[in-house]
Structure formats: C-alpha cells, structure tokens
Design a protein around this motif. Structure first.
Motif, PDB file in Angstrom:
ATOM      1  N   VAL A  45       0.837  -1.199   0.000  1.00 36.47           N
ATOM      2  CA  VAL A  45       0.000   0.000   0.000  1.00 36.47           C
ATOM      3  C   VAL A  45       0.875   1.253   0.000  1.00 36.47           C
ATOM      4  N   ILE A  46       1.881   1.252   0.825  1.00 33.04           N
ATOM      5  CA  ILE A  46       2.741   2.432   0.972  1.00 33.04           C
ATOM      6  C   ILE A  46       3.530   2.716  -0.302  1.00 33.04           C
ATOM      7  N   GLU A  47       3.859   1.692  -1.080  1.00 32.72           N
ATOM      8  CA  GLU A  47       4.568   1.930  -2.352  1.00 32.72           C
ATOM      9  C   GLU A  47       3.787   2.908  -3.225  1.00 32.72           C
ATOM     10  N   LYS A 104       2.769   8.813  -5.159  1.00 30.90           N
ATOM     11  CA  LYS A 104       1.900   9.996  -5.164  1.00 30.90           C
ATOM     12  C   LYS A 104       2.525  11.145  -4.381  1.00 30.90           C
ATOM     13  N   THR A 105       3.133  10.815  -3.259  1.00 28.76           N
ATOM     14  CA  THR A 105       3.755  11.844  -2.418  1.00 28.76           C
ATOM     15  C   THR A 105       4.939  12.476  -3.138  1.00 28.76           C
ATOM     16  N   GLN A 106       5.749  11.673  -3.817  1.00 29.05           N
ATOM     17  CA  GLN A 106       6.888  12.212  -4.559  1.00 29.05           C
ATOM     18  C   GLN A 106       6.417  13.152  -5.667  1.00 29.05           C
ATOM     19  N   VAL A 156       5.037  18.817   5.168  1.00 33.09           N
ATOM     20  CA  VAL A 156       4.499  17.642   5.864  1.00 33.09           C
ATOM     21  C   VAL A 156       4.715  16.390   5.008  1.00 33.09           C
ATOM     22  N   GLN A 157       4.485  16.508   3.714  1.00 36.54           N
ATOM     23  CA  GLN A 157       4.662  15.364   2.824  1.00 36.54           C
ATOM     24  C   GLN A 157       6.122  14.909   2.783  1.00 36.54           C
ATOM     25  N   LYS A 158       7.049  15.836   2.869  1.00 40.44           N
ATOM     26  CA  LYS A 158       8.463  15.459   2.908  1.00 40.44           C
ATOM     27  C   LYS A 158       8.761  14.628   4.160  1.00 40.44           C
ATOM     28  N   ALA A 159       8.187  15.059   5.296  1.00 40.07           N
ATOM     29  CA  ALA A 159       8.385  14.310   6.540  1.00 40.07           C
ATOM     30  C   ALA A 159       7.723  12.937   6.440  1.00 40.07           C
ATOM     31  N   PHE A 179       7.834   7.002   5.542  1.00 39.42           N
ATOM     32  CA  PHE A 179       7.480   5.876   4.671  1.00 39.42           C
ATOM     33  C   PHE A 179       8.732   5.118   4.235  1.00 39.42           C
ATOM     34  N   ASN A 180       9.730   5.864   3.802  1.00 37.53           N
ATOM     35  CA  ASN A 180      10.972   5.222   3.348  1.00 37.53           C
ATOM     36  C   ASN A 180      11.659   4.472   4.487  1.00 37.53           C
ATOM     37  N   TYR A 181      11.640   5.049   5.676  1.00 39.24           N
ATOM     38  CA  TYR A 181      12.222   4.363   6.831  1.00 39.24           C
ATOM     39  C   TYR A 181      11.495   3.049   7.080  1.00 39.24           C
ATOM     40  N   PHE A 182      10.173   3.093   7.051  1.00 38.47           N
ATOM     41  CA  PHE A 182       9.379   1.889   7.245  1.00 38.47           C
ATOM     42  C   PHE A 182       9.696   0.846   6.181  1.00 38.47           C
ATOM     43  N   MET A 183       9.742   1.284   4.923  1.00 39.55           N
ATOM     44  CA  MET A 183       9.999   0.354   3.829  1.00 39.55           C
ATOM     45  C   MET A 183      11.351  -0.323   3.976  1.00 39.55           C
ATOM     46  N   GLU A 184      12.341   0.406   4.481  1.00 39.86           N
ATOM     47  CA  GLU A 184      13.686  -0.148   4.620  1.00 39.86           C
ATOM     48  C   GLU A 184      13.877  -0.972   5.882  1.00 39.86           C
ATOM     49  N   ASN A 185      13.105  -0.671   6.922  1.00 40.12           N
ATOM     50  CA  ASN A 185      13.411  -1.265   8.230  1.00 40.12           C
ATOM     51  C   ASN A 185      12.349  -2.182   8.819  1.00 40.12           C
TER      52      ASN A 185
END
Length: 103
Positions: free
Chosen positions: A11-13, A18-20, A85-88, A93-99
C-alpha cells in the motif's frame, strides 16, 4: 482487520509515488508565490502613486485586487506547508519500507 507488513508495504509503495509527485510541484508553488508577492507589491505601489486600475483589470478596486492576491498568497503558502508535511511523511514511509521486518 489485521494487515501484514508486506501488505502495508504494498500500500505504501503507491503512497510514496503519489507523495513524490506532489513534492515535485514545490518549485511551481514557489514561483507562483514569488509572482503573487511581486504583484502585491506592484498593487501597493500603484495605489500609493495614485495610479488608476489598469483598463483590463477584472477587479473593481485596488482593495478587491489586493484581497484576491493575498488569498492566492495564503493558498500558495498552505501548499508549501503541506509539502513540508509530505516530505516528513516520505521520510517516515521510506524508513518503514527499509526497516520493517517482513516476519
């Protein structure tokens, strides 16, 4: 209803993409904001100099014109605040995806 880490990552992918794309509009918002601020300065200068409204101006007064531009400035600033806010969120999201462990 429970979600697996793998399901959350799937889902986060989509959310990341969209956020990028939203963040990529920051440059446009900055340009629009700069243009609006320049227009506001011009309006204030024209009014201070006692110049008449331009013939093709859709506003009935300098006050209406200024109010409309100030509204655009607020909208632009809100858009830039949202992008912060979207940058944060993207960082999280990226931290979650990696960890996040797949368990």
């Amino acid at each position: 209803m429970s979600m697996t880490v793998g399901g959350a990552k799937a889902v986060i992918e989509g959310v990341i993409i969209k956020t990028q794309k939203s963040i990529e509009r920051e440059v446009s918002y900055l340009k629009e904001l700069a243009d609006d601020k320049a227009t506001l300065s011009k309006i204030e200068q024209m009014q201070a100099d006692g110049e008449p409204l331009p013939a093709n101006n859709p506003y009935g007064s300098f006050s209406e014109w200024r109010d409309a531009i100030e509204k655009e400035i607020r909208i632009g600033q809100n858009s830039l605040d949202r992008i912060d806010v979207q940058k944060a969120e993207l960082m999280a999201f990226n931290y979650f995806m990696e960890n996040a462990p797949e368990a």
